[in-house]
Design a protein around this motif. Structure first.
Motif: not given
Length: 121
Positions: A33-35, A76-79, A92-93
């Motif tokens: 996964m990425g941002w 869930t992913m976080y930044l 931000y995507y």
């Protein structure tokens, strides 16, 4: 797979925000996964990526201000974004893909709708 990004908002320079990306529908099991982010008038650019297990990460040149993480039990992913600067202002995507720790948009199969981050000076 549906990805829902959230957590954006208006923050003063030097502040922090934590973005979240929740996956629903079909599982993102096994995916990286990425941002990415897109500022007004600019192309979408890579921010950070994380492998399925979380052991491998990749970052754009952000001087260590951002940290990507994920909780697969919560899909869930976080930044975590610290020391924010006005130049971090962008939509931000989040994205998920099965082509490894991708740094490029074409390496991702699924995209969220984006969340706006605005950093005031």
């Amino acid at each position: 797979v549906q990805l829902q990004a959230s957590g954006g908002g208006l923050v003063q320079a030097g502040g922090s925000l934590r973005l979240s990306c929740a996956a629903s529908g079909r599982t993102v099991s096994g995916s990286a996964m990425g941002w990415f982010r897109q500022a007004p008038g600019k192309e979408r650019e890579f921010v950070a990526a994380i492998s399925w297990g979380g052991s491998r990460t990749a970052y754009a040149d952000l001087k260590g201000r951002f940290t990507i993480s994920r909780d697969n039990a919560k899909n869930t992913m976080y930044l975590q974004m610290n020391s924010l600067k006005p130049e971090d202002t962008a939509v931000y995507y989040c994205a998920a893909g099965y082509r490894g720790l991708g740094l490029h948009q074409y390496e991702y199969n699924y995209w969220g709708q984006g969340t706006q981050v605005t950093v005031s000076s």
